[in-house]
Design a protein around this motif. Structure first.
Motif, PDB file in Angstrom:
ATOM      1  N   GLY A 137      37.477 -14.329 -27.649  1.00 13.41           N
ATOM      2  CA  GLY A 137      36.051 -14.640 -27.595  1.00 13.41           C
ATOM      3  C   GLY A 137      35.204 -13.468 -28.068  1.00 13.41           C
ATOM      4  N   CYS A 138      35.606 -12.251 -27.711  1.00 12.92           N
ATOM      5  CA  CYS A 138      34.885 -11.055 -28.179  1.00 12.92           C
ATOM      6  C   CYS A 138      34.953 -10.943 -29.694  1.00 12.92           C
ATOM      7  CB  CYS A 138      35.469  -9.802 -27.548  1.00 12.92           C
ATOM      8  SG  CYS A 138      35.148  -9.634 -25.798  1.00 12.92           S
ATOM      9  N   ALA A 139      36.116 -11.209 -30.262  1.00  9.86           N
ATOM     10  CA  ALA A 139      36.281 -11.114 -31.716  1.00  9.86           C
ATOM     11  C   ALA A 139      35.415 -12.148 -32.427  1.00  9.86           C
ATOM     12  CB  ALA A 139      37.748 -11.288 -32.096  1.00  9.86           C
ATOM     13  N   PHE A 140      35.421 -13.387 -31.945  1.00 13.16           N
ATOM     14  CA  PHE A 140      34.586 -14.412 -32.567  1.00 13.16           C
ATOM     15  C   PHE A 140      33.108 -14.109 -32.378  1.00 13.16           C
ATOM     16  CE2 PHE A 140      38.355 -17.272 -32.470  1.00 13.16           C
ATOM     17  CZ  PHE A 140      38.367 -17.556 -33.815  1.00 13.16           C
ATOM     18  N   GLY A 141      32.739 -13.571 -31.227  1.00 18.51           N
ATOM     19  CA  GLY A 141      31.345 -13.191 -30.998  1.00 18.51           C
ATOM     20  C   GLY A 141      30.895 -12.110 -31.965  1.00 18.51           C
ATOM     21  N   ALA A 142      31.754 -11.138 -32.221  1.00  9.19           N
ATOM     22  CA  ALA A 142      31.416 -10.081 -33.169  1.00  9.19           C
ATOM     23  C   ALA A 142      31.290 -10.642 -34.585  1.00  9.19           C
ATOM     24  CB  ALA A 142      32.469  -8.986 -33.127  1.00  9.19           C
ATOM     25  N   LEU A 143      32.191 -11.541 -34.956  1.00 10.15           N
ATOM     26  CA  LEU A 143      32.139 -12.153 -36.278  1.00 10.15           C
ATOM     27  C   LEU A 143      30.874 -12.988 -36.439  1.00 10.15           C
ATOM     28  CD1 LEU A 143      35.608 -13.166 -37.469  1.00 10.15           C
ATOM     29  CD2 LEU A 143      33.630 -13.703 -38.829  1.00 10.15           C
ATOM     30  N   PHE A 144      30.574 -13.803 -35.446  1.00  9.58           N
ATOM     31  CA  PHE A 144      29.401 -14.669 -35.498  1.00  9.58           C
ATOM     32  C   PHE A 144      28.125 -13.842 -35.468  1.00  9.58           C
ATOM     33  CE2 PHE A 144      26.356 -17.545 -33.318  1.00  9.58           C
ATOM     34  CZ  PHE A 144      26.286 -18.511 -34.294  1.00  9.58           C
ATOM     35  N   GLY A 145      28.092 -12.826 -34.604  1.00  7.55           N
ATOM     36  CA  GLY A 145      26.918 -11.963 -34.515  1.00  7.55           C
ATOM     37  C   GLY A 145      26.689 -11.185 -35.798  1.00  7.55           C
ATOM     38  N   GLY A 146      27.769 -10.742 -36.440  1.00 10.40           N
ATOM     39  CA  GLY A 146      27.636 -10.033 -37.710  1.00 10.40           C
ATOM     40  C   GLY A 146      27.062 -10.914 -38.800  1.00 10.40           C
ATOM     41  N   ARG A 147      27.513 -12.152 -38.844  1.00 15.36           N
ATOM     42  CA  ARG A 147      26.990 -13.076 -39.854  1.00 15.36           C
ATOM     43  C   ARG A 147      25.516 -13.398 -39.585  1.00 15.36           C
ATOM     44  NH1 ARG A 147      30.785 -15.518 -43.310  1.00 15.36           N
ATOM     45  NH2 ARG A 147      32.897 -14.975 -42.727  1.00 15.36           N
ATOM     46  N   LEU A 148      25.159 -13.554 -38.305  1.00 17.53           N
ATOM     47  CA  LEU A 148      23.751 -13.784 -37.976  1.00 17.53           C
ATOM     48  C   LEU A 148      22.902 -12.592 -38.385  1.00 17.53           C
ATOM     49  CD1 LEU A 148      23.762 -15.492 -34.457  1.00 17.53           C
ATOM     50  CD2 LEU A 148      23.017 -16.465 -36.617  1.00 17.53           C
ATOM     51  N   SER A 149      23.409 -11.390 -38.147  1.00 19.45           N
ATOM     52  CA  SER A 149      22.666 -10.183 -38.527  1.00 19.45           C
ATOM     53  C   SER A 149      22.509 -10.086 -40.037  1.00 19.45           C
ATOM     54  CB  SER A 149      23.370  -8.936 -38.001  1.00 19.45           C
ATOM     55  OG  SER A 149      23.305  -8.894 -36.602  1.00 19.45           O
ATOM     56  N   ASP A 150      23.547 -10.441 -40.777  1.00 14.68           N
ATOM     57  CA  ASP A 150      23.452 -10.409 -42.234  1.00 14.68           C
ATOM     58  C   ASP A 150      22.440 -11.425 -42.743  1.00 14.68           C
ATOM     59  OD1 ASP A 150      25.346  -8.438 -42.389  1.00 14.68           O
ATOM     60  OD2 ASP A 150      27.003  -9.797 -42.898  1.00 14.68           O
ATOM     61  N   ARG A 151      22.383 -12.562 -42.101  1.00 18.65           N
ATOM     62  CA  ARG A 151      21.502 -13.621 -42.593  1.00 18.65           C
ATOM     63  C   ARG A 151      20.056 -13.457 -42.151  1.00 18.65           C
ATOM     64  NH1 ARG A 151      22.592 -20.036 -42.730  1.00 18.65           N
ATOM     65  NH2 ARG A 151      20.745 -20.507 -43.937  1.00 18.65           N
ATOM     66  N   PHE A 152      19.834 -13.131 -40.867  1.00 10.70           N
ATOM     67  CA  PHE A 152      18.475 -13.079 -40.331  1.00 10.70           C
ATOM     68  C   PHE A 152      17.979 -11.669 -40.039  1.00 10.70           C
ATOM     69  CE2 PHE A 152      20.170 -17.236 -38.923  1.00 10.70           C
ATOM     70  CZ  PHE A 152      19.334 -18.027 -39.664  1.00 10.70           C
ATOM     71  N   GLY A 153      18.873 -10.689 -40.060  1.00 15.37           N
ATOM     72  CA  GLY A 153      18.472  -9.318 -39.763  1.00 15.37           C
ATOM     73  C   GLY A 153      18.848  -8.939 -38.341  1.00 15.37           C
ATOM     74  N   ARG A 154      19.055  -7.636 -38.146  1.00 14.61           N
ATOM     75  CA  ARG A 154      19.498  -7.150 -36.832  1.00 14.61           C
ATOM     76  C   ARG A 154      18.420  -7.328 -35.781  1.00 14.61           C
ATOM     77  NH1 ARG A 154      21.259  -1.448 -38.898  1.00 14.61           N
ATOM     78  NH2 ARG A 154      19.372  -1.916 -40.016  1.00 14.61           N
ATOM     79  N   ARG A 155      17.166  -7.070 -36.143  1.00 19.03           N
ATOM     80  CA  ARG A 155      16.085  -7.159 -35.166  1.00 19.03           C
ATOM     81  C   ARG A 155      15.979  -8.570 -34.593  1.00 19.03           C
ATOM     82  NH1 ARG A 155      10.627  -4.663 -36.866  1.00 19.03           N
ATOM     83  NH2 ARG A 155      11.822  -2.818 -36.342  1.00 19.03           N
ATOM     84  N   HIS A 156      16.035  -9.563 -35.463  1.00 17.28           N
ATOM     85  CA  HIS A 156      15.961 -10.964 -35.001  1.00 17.28           C
ATOM     86  C   HIS A 156      17.161 -11.297 -34.112  1.00 17.28           C
ATOM     87  CE1 HIS A 156      15.097 -15.207 -35.024  1.00 17.28           C
ATOM     88  NE2 HIS A 156      16.321 -15.443 -35.463  1.00 17.28           N
ATOM     89  N   ASN A 157      18.322 -10.812 -34.491  1.00 20.73           N
ATOM     90  CA  ASN A 157      19.538 -11.068 -33.722  1.00 20.73           C
ATOM     91  C   ASN A 157      19.438 -10.449 -32.325  1.00 20.73           C
ATOM     92  OD1 ASN A 157      22.066 -12.101 -33.289  1.00 20.73           O
ATOM     93  ND2 ASN A 157      23.122 -10.489 -34.379  1.00 20.73           N
ATOM     94  N   ILE A 158      18.939  -9.225 -32.239  1.00 20.36           N
ATOM     95  CA  ILE A 158      18.788  -8.565 -30.942  1.00 20.36           C
ATOM     96  C   ILE A 158      17.768  -9.290 -30.085  1.00 20.36           C
ATOM     97  CG2 ILE A 158      17.980  -6.452 -29.834  1.00 20.36           C
ATOM     98  CD1 ILE A 158      19.326  -4.928 -32.153  1.00 20.36           C
ATOM     99  N   MET A 159      16.675  -9.716 -30.699  1.00 21.64           N
ATOM    100  CA  MET A 159      15.642 -10.458 -29.954  1.00 21.64           C
ATOM    101  C   MET A 159      16.217 -11.790 -29.438  1.00 21.64           C
ATOM    102  SD  MET A 159      13.061  -8.530 -29.807  1.00 21.64           S
ATOM    103  CE  MET A 159      11.738  -9.577 -29.309  1.00 21.64           C
ATOM    104  N   LEU A 160      17.064 -12.420 -30.247  1.00 23.00           N
ATOM    105  CA  LEU A 160      17.696 -13.672 -29.831  1.00 23.00           C
ATOM    106  C   LEU A 160      18.617 -13.446 -28.644  1.00 23.00           C
ATOM    107  CD1 LEU A 160      18.143 -16.688 -30.506  1.00 23.00           C
ATOM    108  CD2 LEU A 160      20.036 -15.956 -31.930  1.00 23.00           C
ATOM    109  N   LEU A 161      19.354 -12.346 -28.675  1.00 23.95           N
ATOM    110  CA  LEU A 161      20.259 -12.041 -27.559  1.00 23.95           C
ATOM    111  C   LEU A 161      19.479 -11.706 -26.318  1.00 23.95           C
ATOM    112  CD1 LEU A 161      22.977  -9.961 -29.400  1.00 23.95           C
ATOM    113  CD2 LEU A 161      23.198 -12.261 -28.517  1.00 23.95           C
TER     114      LEU A 161
END
Length: 112
Positions: free
Chosen positions: A88-112
């Motif tokens: 689950g940690c590995a998939f979370g990192a993969l999914f989170g990385g793709r979200l960061s690439d697509r929407f940006g790190r700031r948006h991803n952190i705000m979403l979390l």
């Protein structure tokens, strides 16, 4: 003039022009130091170890019988819980990385 396979590279700057362009270009953004990178990597490692320790601390209570409020796990189920959490940690990192690439790190952190 630079050549590849005896064909001139038209439109590309020569060595002298490229050196001048590099010296004239202003640096952009703040400079990140290796200390910040190392600190963030250490923090990530610490948090991963902390999470692993938390599940390890919870496993003895999961061994307890149903009557005592436990889950009455056997060795196979214990291994499955630990393994599935790491997957689950590995998939979370993969999914989170793709979200960061697509929407940006700031948006991803705000979403979390």
């Amino acid at each position: 003039m630079s050549k590849i396979n005896d064909a001139p590279l038209e439109g590309y700057p020569t060595g002298e022009k490229l050196s001048r362009m590099v010296q004239e270009t202003q640096p952009s953004g703040k400079h990140r130091t290796i200390g910040w990178v190392a600190g963030i990597a250490c923090l990530g490692s610490f948090l991963f170890g902390y999470d692993t320790g938390v599940i390890s601390g919870a496993l003895p209570y999961m061994y307890m019988p149903w009557e005592a409020g436990g889950m009455h796990l056997n060795s196979l189920e214990e291994g499955l819980i630990g393994g599935i959490l790491l997957i689950g940690c590995a998939f979370g990192a993969l999914f989170g990385g793709r979200l960061s690439d697509r929407f940006g790190r700031r948006h991803n952190i705000m979403l979390l």
